[in-house]
Design an enzyme around this catalytic site. Sequence first.
Site, PDB file in Angstrom:
ATOM      1  N   CYS A  52      39.052  72.409  84.842  1.00 54.09           N
ATOM      2  CA  CYS A  52      40.324  73.112  84.654  1.00 54.09           C
ATOM      3  C   CYS A  52      40.915  72.824  83.279  1.00 54.09           C
ATOM      4  O   CYS A  52      41.493  73.706  82.642  1.00 54.09           O
ATOM      5  CB  CYS A  52      41.314  72.710  85.741  1.00 54.09           C
ATOM      6  SG  CYS A  52      40.782  73.117  87.416  1.00 54.09           S
ATOM      7  N   ARG A 129      38.522  79.729  91.331  1.00 58.01           N
ATOM      8  CA  ARG A 129      38.851  80.233  89.994  1.00 58.01           C
ATOM      9  C   ARG A 129      38.856  81.766  90.005  1.00 58.01           C
ATOM     10  O   ARG A 129      37.900  82.412  89.611  1.00 58.01           O
ATOM     11  CB  ARG A 129      37.848  79.686  88.972  1.00 58.01           C
ATOM     12  CG  ARG A 129      37.828  78.185  88.921  1.00 58.01           C
ATOM     13  CD  ARG A 129      36.854  77.636  87.883  1.00 58.01           C
ATOM     14  NE  ARG A 129      36.679  76.213  88.096  1.00 58.01           N
ATOM     15  CZ  ARG A 129      37.548  75.261  87.752  1.00 58.01           C
ATOM     16  NH1 ARG A 129      38.667  75.616  87.125  1.00 58.01           N
ATOM     17  NH2 ARG A 129      37.328  73.994  88.011  1.00 58.01           N
TER      18      ARG A 129
END
Length: 217
Positions: A52, A129
């Site tokens: 991330c 995601r």
Amino acid sequence: MTDCEATSRTPRIGEPAPDFEAETTHGILRLEDFRESWLVLFSHPADFTPVCATELIAFAGAREKLRGMRCELLGLSVDSVFSHIAWVRSLESRFAVTIDFPLVADVTGEMARRYGMLMSAESPNEPVRMTYVIDDRGIVRAFSAYPMTTGRNVGEIVRLVAALQATDAHGVATPAGWKPGEPVLAPPPRTQAMAEERAKAGGAACPDWYFCKKETP
């Protein structure tokens, strides 16, 4: 299927993006706040995680280019706004980047469910995601989903926005791997007469009646 998944549905291309009102690192934001621009809405599993971190750094690097395309960024995870603030400060300090786009603190998971971002095979409560491209009319134009272990290609997201905007502006399609400034594709003929006209044109730009390239207007 979990109860969360039973009430969650991934918005489809061409549909209005689900409305939202969310706490973010830039205050309360609503979908209508982005109606004058395009929006890339992306989710990530958690703050202070390595994949991330690379994505936020990459999005920060693309921020000015997207802004020049009238496109805003909005990140989302189920972490608190305080966690988001601390993480942004850490990234800016450690990696010499500026993260000036908002992050949604979706602590209840309501917005993640509304956008179909929760998938129990990956995690029961952290979003995968997901990336949505939403146009300036609030319509979903494209979306993608990646697992938690795999970072997105932010350059491809920028290319996608550019391709969609070229389609809207000029009524054309874009070939595989297209980049701004490269030839685009004329819409295929819808009648036999138009097909015959295309076939007569011939040449390197039109090798067959259904396939004709032309320069970007």
